[in-house]
Design an enzyme around this catalytic site. Sequence first.
Site, PDB file in Angstrom:
ATOM      1  N   LYS A  71      16.656  10.437   0.759  1.00  0.00           N
ATOM      2  CA  LYS A  71      17.619  11.218   1.507  1.00  0.00           C
ATOM      3  C   LYS A  71      16.453  11.005   1.957  1.00  0.00           C
ATOM      4  O   LYS A  71      16.922  11.612   3.673  1.00  0.00           O
ATOM      5  CB  LYS A  71      18.429  11.804   0.809  1.00  0.00           C
ATOM      6  CG  LYS A  71      19.332  11.503  -0.158  1.00  0.00           C
ATOM      7  CD  LYS A  71      20.428  12.345  -0.224  1.00  0.00           C
ATOM      8  CE  LYS A  71      21.694  11.846  -1.159  1.00  0.00           C
ATOM      9  NZ  LYS A  71      22.767  13.074  -1.617  1.00  0.00           N
ATOM     10  N   ASP A 107      27.386  14.051   3.049  1.00  0.00           N
ATOM     11  CA  ASP A 107      27.411  15.500   1.582  1.00  0.00           C
ATOM     12  C   ASP A 107      27.671  16.770   2.795  1.00  0.00           C
ATOM     13  O   ASP A 107      28.232  17.470   2.137  1.00  0.00           O
ATOM     14  CB  ASP A 107      26.062  15.185   1.672  1.00  0.00           C
ATOM     15  CG  ASP A 107      26.052  14.048  -0.060  1.00  0.00           C
ATOM     16  OD1 ASP A 107      26.835  13.309   0.155  1.00  0.00           O
ATOM     17  OD2 ASP A 107      25.025  13.438   0.179  1.00  0.00           O
ATOM     18  N   GLY A 130      17.462  23.199  -7.181  1.00  0.00           N
ATOM     19  CA  GLY A 130      16.755  22.112  -6.475  1.00  0.00           C
ATOM     20  C   GLY A 130      16.867  22.105  -4.847  1.00  0.00           C
ATOM     21  O   GLY A 130      16.360  23.490  -4.297  1.00  0.00           O
ATOM     22  N   SER A 131      15.908  21.472  -4.383  1.00  0.00           N
ATOM     23  CA  SER A 131      15.343  21.505  -3.342  1.00  0.00           C
ATOM     24  C   SER A 131      14.948  20.500  -2.062  1.00  0.00           C
ATOM     25  O   SER A 131      14.681  19.981  -1.795  1.00  0.00           O
ATOM     26  CB  SER A 131      13.465  22.211  -2.816  1.00  0.00           C
ATOM     27  OG  SER A 131      13.359  21.284  -3.588  1.00  0.00           O
ATOM     28  N   GLY A 132      15.566  18.972  -2.656  1.00  0.00           N
ATOM     29  CA  GLY A 132      15.848  17.391  -2.437  1.00  0.00           C
ATOM     30  C   GLY A 132      17.008  17.201  -1.747  1.00  0.00           C
ATOM     31  O   GLY A 132      17.233  18.353  -0.895  1.00  0.00           O
ATOM     32  N   GLY A 133      16.626  16.356  -0.603  1.00  0.00           N
ATOM     33  CA  GLY A 133      17.933  15.560   0.120  1.00  0.00           C
ATOM     34  C   GLY A 133      19.642  16.185  -0.160  1.00  0.00           C
ATOM     35  O   GLY A 133      19.523  17.035   0.856  1.00  0.00           O
ATOM     36  N   MET A 134      19.923  16.255  -1.413  1.00  0.00           N
ATOM     37  CA  MET A 134      20.964  16.916  -1.664  1.00  0.00           C
ATOM     38  C   MET A 134      21.045  18.677  -1.693  1.00  0.00           C
ATOM     39  O   MET A 134      22.377  19.024  -0.477  1.00  0.00           O
ATOM     40  CB  MET A 134      21.704  16.279  -3.117  1.00  0.00           C
ATOM     41  CG  MET A 134      22.729  17.134  -3.389  1.00  0.00           C
ATOM     42  SD  MET A 134      24.056  15.879  -1.753  1.00  0.00           S
ATOM     43  CE  MET A 134      25.417  16.668  -2.224  1.00  0.00           C
TER      44      MET A 134
END
Length: 271
Positions: A71, A107, A130-134
């Site tokens: 992402k 999203d 969490g810390s990713g794209g989502m």
Amino acid sequence: MTKPPINRDTRLCISLSERPSNFGTRFHNRLYDLISLDYVYKAFATTDIVGAVAGIRALNVRGCAISMPFKEAVIPLLDGLAPSAAAIDSVNTIVNDDGVLTGHNTDYAAVRRLVEESGADPAQPILLRGSGGMAKAVAAAFHDAGFTQGTIVARNPATGPALAERYGYRWQAELGQTTAPVLVNVTPLGMAGSDEGALAFPPEEIEAASLIVDVVAMPTETPLLKAASGKPTITGAEIIVLQALEQFTLYTGVTPTEAQVVEAADWARAG
């Protein structure tokens, strides 16, 4: 009106992921059938995002869903970003207009709508793993819905603090003893596969929470959602339908009826 058979003019839409599910394929293709659109949708697993995006251009693929872990990595490969993606530096949708590739993030819109419809009090702190794209989309959705107090829990020493700083939240590498009334899982914990049995938060924290959010869509009932039985929840199954619906409209220019969306979602989950 009957959907035409696949032919040389059929428009192709795809998804790219390391671990593709079957939901998007069944959801989109079912709507094509119901509305008689000359489109076909196919999910692909890849580890070569550069080559895959080049293929979107070369083959004139109309639209592409982007899942973990691409992402953010996909952004330099595109020609531009829609406001939904530019605001959070995360793309989950590519629209191809005659070779011009634009990144969107459906999203964000899906999560924000569900947060606002949940009736949760924005004065409550959130605890987001969490810390990713989502995670970027989810944190932005909560913040923009008025949730200004929160903690980001992420081991990544670069993306975790950056995400927290962006929205004025705290950051810590491990969950520790921290808790909050709103618990949000934006990690693979509970996802079908090696993490399927994992619980994102301790049972006592789940018991004390007022809202549980789990973005994992497969399986539809994760360990976290099972533990939260009877409590208000926002589920990955809800998010995936709303974001896929917006993708469908971006690709085709058509807005299905509510009944068509329900039928396509039921069909997708049954596969």
